[in-house]
Scaffold this motif. Structure first.
Motif, PDB file in Angstrom:
ATOM      1  N   PHE A 172       0.815  -1.215   0.000  1.00 43.47           N
ATOM      2  CA  PHE A 172       0.000   0.000   0.000  1.00 43.47           C
ATOM      3  C   PHE A 172       0.852   1.270   0.000  1.00 43.47           C
ATOM      4  O   PHE A 172       0.338   2.355   0.186  1.00 43.47           O
ATOM      5  N   MET A 173       2.178   1.157  -0.215  1.00 43.56           N
ATOM      6  CA  MET A 173       3.049   2.326  -0.214  1.00 43.56           C
ATOM      7  C   MET A 173       3.866   2.379  -1.513  1.00 43.56           C
ATOM      8  O   MET A 173       5.077   2.487  -1.506  1.00 43.56           O
ATOM      9  N   SER A 174       3.168   2.290  -2.631  1.00 39.81           N
ATOM     10  CA  SER A 174       3.825   2.312  -3.931  1.00 39.81           C
ATOM     11  C   SER A 174       4.558   3.636  -4.133  1.00 39.81           C
ATOM     12  O   SER A 174       4.083   4.699  -3.744  1.00 39.81           O
ATOM     13  N   THR A 175       5.727   3.561  -4.753  1.00 40.40           N
ATOM     14  CA  THR A 175       6.529   4.769  -4.959  1.00 40.40           C
ATOM     15  C   THR A 175       6.622   5.171  -6.427  1.00 40.40           C
ATOM     16  O   THR A 175       7.454   6.007  -6.773  1.00 40.40           O
ATOM     17  N   ASP A 176       5.775   4.594  -7.271  1.00 43.79           N
ATOM     18  CA  ASP A 176       5.863   4.909  -8.699  1.00 43.79           C
ATOM     19  C   ASP A 176       5.742   6.405  -8.955  1.00 43.79           C
ATOM     20  O   ASP A 176       6.546   7.000  -9.697  1.00 43.79           O
ATOM     21  N   LYS A 177       4.741   7.039  -8.331  1.00 46.14           N
ATOM     22  CA  LYS A 177       4.527   8.465  -8.537  1.00 46.14           C
ATOM     23  C   LYS A 177       5.664   9.274  -7.929  1.00 46.14           C
ATOM     24  O   LYS A 177       6.139  10.260  -8.513  1.00 46.14           O
ATOM     25  N   LEU A 178       6.124   8.851  -6.760  1.00 40.42           N
ATOM     26  CA  LEU A 178       7.238   9.528  -6.106  1.00 40.42           C
ATOM     27  C   LEU A 178       8.477   9.507  -6.987  1.00 40.42           C
ATOM     28  O   LEU A 178       9.137  10.531  -7.198  1.00 40.42           O
ATOM     29  N   GLU A 179       8.783   8.358  -7.535  1.00 41.02           N
ATOM     30  CA  GLU A 179       9.976   8.224  -8.365  1.00 41.02           C
ATOM     31  C   GLU A 179       9.863   9.039  -9.650  1.00 41.02           C
ATOM     32  O   GLU A 179      10.840   9.653 -10.087  1.00 41.02           O
ATOM     33  N   SER A 180       8.682   9.064 -10.247  1.00 36.47           N
ATOM     34  CA  SER A 180       8.510   9.846 -11.479  1.00 36.47           C
ATOM     35  C   SER A 180       8.624  11.341 -11.183  1.00 36.47           C
ATOM     36  O   SER A 180       9.176  12.109 -11.989  1.00 36.47           O
ATOM     37  N   ASN A 181       8.108  11.775 -10.033  1.00 38.83           N
ATOM     38  CA  ASN A 181       8.235  13.181  -9.653  1.00 38.83           C
ATOM     39  C   ASN A 181       9.692  13.568  -9.441  1.00 38.83           C
ATOM     40  O   ASN A 181      10.144  14.622  -9.897  1.00 38.83           O
ATOM     41  N   VAL A 182      10.430  12.713  -8.716  1.00 39.04           N
ATOM     42  CA  VAL A 182      11.844  13.004  -8.470  1.00 39.04           C
ATOM     43  C   VAL A 182      12.612  13.078  -9.780  1.00 39.04           C
ATOM     44  O   VAL A 182      13.449  13.961  -9.984  1.00 39.04           O
ATOM     45  N   LYS A 183      12.301  12.174 -10.687  1.00 33.40           N
ATOM     46  CA  LYS A 183      12.974  12.184 -11.991  1.00 33.40           C
ATOM     47  C   LYS A 183      12.719  13.502 -12.720  1.00 33.40           C
ATOM     48  O   LYS A 183      13.637  14.095 -13.307  1.00 33.40           O
ATOM     49  N   ALA A 184      11.481  13.990 -12.662  1.00 35.12           N
ATOM     50  CA  ALA A 184      11.147  15.256 -13.324  1.00 35.12           C
ATOM     51  C   ALA A 184      11.833  16.437 -12.637  1.00 35.12           C
ATOM     52  O   ALA A 184      12.294  17.374 -13.306  1.00 35.12           O
ATOM     53  N   ILE A 185      11.896  16.406 -11.299  1.00 35.39           N
ATOM     54  CA  ILE A 185      12.571  17.480 -10.558  1.00 35.39           C
ATOM     55  C   ILE A 185      14.056  17.506 -10.889  1.00 35.39           C
ATOM     56  O   ILE A 185      14.639  18.577 -11.118  1.00 35.39           O
ATOM     57  N   VAL A 186      14.676  16.322 -10.949  1.00 39.48           N
ATOM     58  CA  VAL A 186      16.100  16.237 -11.303  1.00 39.48           C
ATOM     59  C   VAL A 186      16.331  16.794 -12.704  1.00 39.48           C
ATOM     60  O   VAL A 186      17.290  17.538 -12.942  1.00 39.48           O
ATOM     61  N   THR A 187      15.446  16.454 -13.634  1.00 44.39           N
ATOM     62  CA  THR A 187      15.568  16.967 -15.007  1.00 44.39           C
ATOM     63  C   THR A 187      15.515  18.484 -15.023  1.00 44.39           C
ATOM     64  O   THR A 187      16.306  19.145 -15.709  1.00 44.39           O
ATOM     65  N   PHE A 188      14.583  19.068 -14.264  1.00 41.36           N
ATOM     66  CA  PHE A 188      14.462  20.528 -14.183  1.00 41.36           C
ATOM     67  C   PHE A 188      15.763  21.133 -13.650  1.00 41.36           C
ATOM     68  O   PHE A 188      16.301  22.095 -14.229  1.00 41.36           O
ATOM     69  N   LEU A 189      16.279  20.586 -12.549  1.00 39.36           N
ATOM     70  CA  LEU A 189      17.487  21.140 -11.934  1.00 39.36           C
ATOM     71  C   LEU A 189      18.706  20.988 -12.842  1.00 39.36           C
ATOM     72  O   LEU A 189      19.531  21.905 -12.946  1.00 39.36           O
ATOM     73  N   ILE A 190      18.814  19.844 -13.509  1.00 36.44           N
ATOM     74  CA  ILE A 190      19.949  19.628 -14.415  1.00 36.44           C
ATOM     75  C   ILE A 190      19.898  20.607 -15.578  1.00 36.44           C
ATOM     76  O   ILE A 190      20.938  21.129 -16.021  1.00 36.44           O
ATOM     77  N   ASN A 191      18.695  20.911 -16.076  1.00 31.05           N
ATOM     78  CA  ASN A 191      18.566  21.894 -17.157  1.00 31.05           C
ATOM     79  C   ASN A 191      19.041  23.273 -16.699  1.00 31.05           C
ATOM     80  O   ASN A 191      19.723  23.991 -17.441  1.00 31.05           O
ATOM     81  N   VAL A 192      18.675  23.639 -15.471  1.00 28.19           N
ATOM     82  CA  VAL A 192      19.123  24.932 -14.931  1.00 28.19           C
ATOM     83  C   VAL A 192      20.648  24.951 -14.799  1.00 28.19           C
ATOM     84  O   VAL A 192      21.305  25.924 -15.186  1.00 28.19           O
ATOM     85  N   ILE A 193      21.203  23.859 -14.279  1.00 27.70           N
ATOM     86  CA  ILE A 193      22.660  23.770 -14.120  1.00 27.70           C
ATOM     87  C   ILE A 193      23.363  23.813 -15.472  1.00 27.70           C
ATOM     88  O   ILE A 193      24.371  24.522 -15.654  1.00 27.70           O
ATOM     89  N   ASP A 194      22.825  23.089 -16.457  1.00 28.35           N
ATOM     90  CA  ASP A 194      23.443  23.069 -17.793  1.00 28.35           C
ATOM     91  C   ASP A 194      23.392  24.446 -18.451  1.00 28.35           C
ATOM     92  O   ASP A 194      24.336  24.841 -19.163  1.00 28.35           O
ATOM     93  N   ASN A 195      22.314  25.179 -18.240  1.00 33.13           N
ATOM     94  CA  ASN A 195      22.232  26.546 -18.786  1.00 33.13           C
ATOM     95  C   ASN A 195      23.293  27.436 -18.145  1.00 33.13           C
ATOM     96  O   ASN A 195      23.901  28.278 -18.826  1.00 33.13           O
ATOM     97  N   HIS A 196      23.525  27.258 -16.856  1.00 31.83           N
ATOM     98  CA  HIS A 196      24.589  28.010 -16.192  1.00 31.83           C
ATOM     99  C   HIS A 196      25.954  27.595 -16.738  1.00 31.83           C
ATOM    100  O   HIS A 196      26.833  28.443 -16.952  1.00 31.83           O
ATOM    101  N   ARG A 197      26.104  26.302 -16.956  1.00 34.49           N
ATOM    102  CA  ARG A 197      27.389  25.791 -17.451  1.00 34.49           C
ATOM    103  C   ARG A 197      27.691  26.365 -18.839  1.00 34.49           C
ATOM    104  O   ARG A 197      28.829  26.734 -19.140  1.00 34.49           O
ATOM    105  N   ALA A 198      26.655  26.456 -19.665  1.00 34.35           N
ATOM    106  CA  ALA A 198      26.844  26.941 -21.038  1.00 34.35           C
ATOM    107  C   ALA A 198      27.237  28.415 -21.074  1.00 34.35           C
ATOM    108  O   ALA A 198      28.018  28.841 -21.931  1.00 34.35           O
ATOM    109  N   GLY A 199      26.694  29.191 -20.131  1.00 35.04           N
ATOM    110  CA  GLY A 199      27.002  30.629 -20.129  1.00 35.04           C
ATOM    111  C   GLY A 199      27.953  31.036 -19.021  1.00 35.04           C
ATOM    112  O   GLY A 199      27.980  32.215 -18.637  1.00 35.04           O
ATOM    113  N   PHE A 200      28.717  30.085 -18.518  1.00 33.44           N
ATOM    114  CA  PHE A 200      29.561  30.340 -17.345  1.00 33.44           C
ATOM    115  C   PHE A 200      30.637  31.387 -17.630  1.00 33.44           C
ATOM    116  O   PHE A 200      31.353  31.320 -18.628  1.00 33.44           O
TER     117      PHE A 200
END
Length: 502
Positions: free
Chosen positions: A234-262
């Motif tokens: 009763f404690m499935s983490t499918d949604k939790l894991e998909s959310n974390v994956k999306a949050i990581v993608t968002f943060l990595i995009n922000v970091i990569d944009n900083h890296r490109a214009g560093f």
């Protein structure tokens, strides 16, 4: 003959299994370290999991269950959760003493580090944690966080939020999305070097996932610190894991944009400074690097830790504050009267007004005490076998601070379940914060954003009460002060009306 052989084989298998069970049970009872703190009986292998899960499914919050155990076993008691020893601390003295102990400052391995594939400052231990925390505090201070000069940035965001509130013209609205966006923008301006408009779809989606994850971690954040629980049906983490994956993608995009214009000559935000340190480390051998633990592996996790810590908890505290003001209009009027007397009606409050805003500060503290946003705090782990309160805390044991119990201890707080801001005023009417009020925890691992959060709470709350009166919508059910468990303790969804003051 084949039948007899099959029976013998079956008996052999059953005998082996029985022997294994007996050995495990004996190991459970006689293989445990001596002089552990007292605690409730648990099953072999799974410990107290059935009892805890049963109570959670009945709607009992873990912090309330632990208070029950503390009444029976004392303020320091022990549970077994699968193969982990969990020591729960239920009063101020035990929390303070344990969290100031150098051998009780590690962090247990948690689900987030596994999902993020990155170990950030909040989840690191030992030398890595010391270096990351020192670096984060130094950089945040260099950008003004916690300093009086930073109040302009907070005030600007508070004014933007009040514009959004004014647009409802006194009609009901849900304050949580506006609050989380505004508070997040403050820390985003430091970490990312930008703020996000309230209409930004990607950012709204990010904040929505962050809030959803807080709930998905379960009451008290049990699944965050006991990852094995996620395998329960009763404690499935499918949604939790998909959310974390999306949050990581968002943060990595922000970091990569900083890296490109560093630009090493223009370090505008926390990410820029972190990138600079990584470059410096790569230019030197690791042994000679100034900050050898500032690597790509700790980058995303640290950014995520700072972003989450600087968003959810403060926004939730302000949400509770507005709710309490609507439920207690007489206290709201006293806050407004004090702000008007100190500040007047021709300008907004400032940090310089803080010493005279005694009742206002007392109300904020009482909201923090009553609601205790992180009821079970963030657990520590024992780095080695440690003697504590005449007990043995074995290496690797979790130490869970029941901050809810600390904030509702009748030995410290008279009528602890009553909302009484006056408890923080002395005979002269001056605001005095009690030592036992520890919403940010205590010790070297206390919340890294404590100074920022305190400033945000005073500025946003005083701005709100200076400009608006908050009321329950007409013809709506009474507002409830019962919260909803998750990693943070938050109000159930509610609408509120913000009537503009003259």
């Amino acid at each position: 003959m084949p039948v007899l052989q099959n029976m013998m084989w079956y008996l052999d298998v059953r005998t082996v299994l029985l022997c294994v069970v007996v050995v495990l049970v004996l190991r459970w009872f006689w293989g445990r370290p001596k002089n552990l703190p007292p605690g409730p009986w648990g099953f072999p292998l799974i410990g107290s999991v059935p009892a805890i899960v049963r109570e959670i499914r009945r709607g009992v919050e873990p912090h309330d269950l632990f208070m029950r155990y503390a009444a029976k076993y004392g303020p320091v008691f022990r549970l077994k959760v699968f193969n982990k020893t969990v020591v729960v601390l239920n009063d101020y003295n035990s929390v303070k003493e344990a969290f100031q102990h150098p051998q009780l400052n590690d962090r247990p391995k948690v689900l987030l580090a596994e999902l993020f594939k990155s170990e950030g400052v909040a989840m690191a231990s030992g030398e890595k944690w010391v270096e990351l925390r020192r670096f984060c505090l130094t950089v945040l201070r260099s950008f003004g966080v916690g300093k009086t000069s930073f109040e302009e940035k907070i005030g600007t965001e508070a004014e933007e939020l009040m514009k959004e509130m004014s647009a409802y013209n006194g009609k009901p609205f849900d304050p949580k999305p506006l609050l989380i966006n505004a508070i997040s923008n403050v820390i985003c301006s430091v970490i990312f070097g930008k703020r996000y408009e309230y209409t930004d779809g990607d950012f709204k989606n990010l904040l929505s996932m962050l809030g959803e994850n807080v709930k998905l971690f379960g009451s008290g954040g049990v699944m965050l610190f006991f990852p094995a629980l996620r395998h329960l049906p009763f404690m499935s983490t499918d949604k939790l894991e998909s959310n974390v994956k999306a949050i990581v993608t968002f943060l990595i995009n922000v970091i990569d944009n900083h890296r490109a214009g560093f630009d090493p000559e223009n370090l505008d935000d926390f990410i820029d400074v972190y990138l600079m340190e990584i470059r410096n480390n790569q230019a030197n051998d690791k042994a000679g690097a100034k900050h050898g633990h500032l690597t790509e592996h700790t980058f995303t996790g640290t950014i995520a830790n700072l972003f989450a810590a600087g968003s959810e908890t403060t926004a939730t505290t302000l949400q509770w504050a507005l709710l309490y003001m609507a439920v207690y209009p007489d206290i709201q009027q006293r806050v407004q009267a004090e702000i008007d007397a100190v500040v007047g009606r021709n300008r907004l409050p400032r940090m310089a007004d803080k010493p005279e805003l005694n009742f206002t500060r007392a109300v904020i503290w009482e909201v923090q005490r009553m609601t205790t946003i992180a009821p079970l705090g963030v657990p520590h782990a024992a780095a080695s076998d440690t003697q504590f309160h005449d007990f043995l805390i074995p290496k690797g044991a979790f130490l869970v601070p029941n901050l809810w119990a600390v904030a509702h201890d009748p030995k410290v707080w008279s009528d602890p379940d009553q909302f009484q801001p006056e408890r923080f005023l002395n005979d002269k009417g001056e605001a005095v914060q009690a030592d036992e009020l520890i919403p940010f925890s205590v010790g070297r691992r206390s919340c890294i954003g404590e100074h920022l959060a305190k400033m945000e709470l005073l500025i946003f709350f005083s701005f709100f009460l200076h400009q608006f009166t908050f009321k329950k919508p007409d013809n709506s059910p009474p507002l409830a002060l019962k919260g909803r468990g998750g990693f943070t303790y938050s109000p159930r969804e509610f609408n509120i009306c913000a009537a503009k003051r003259d």
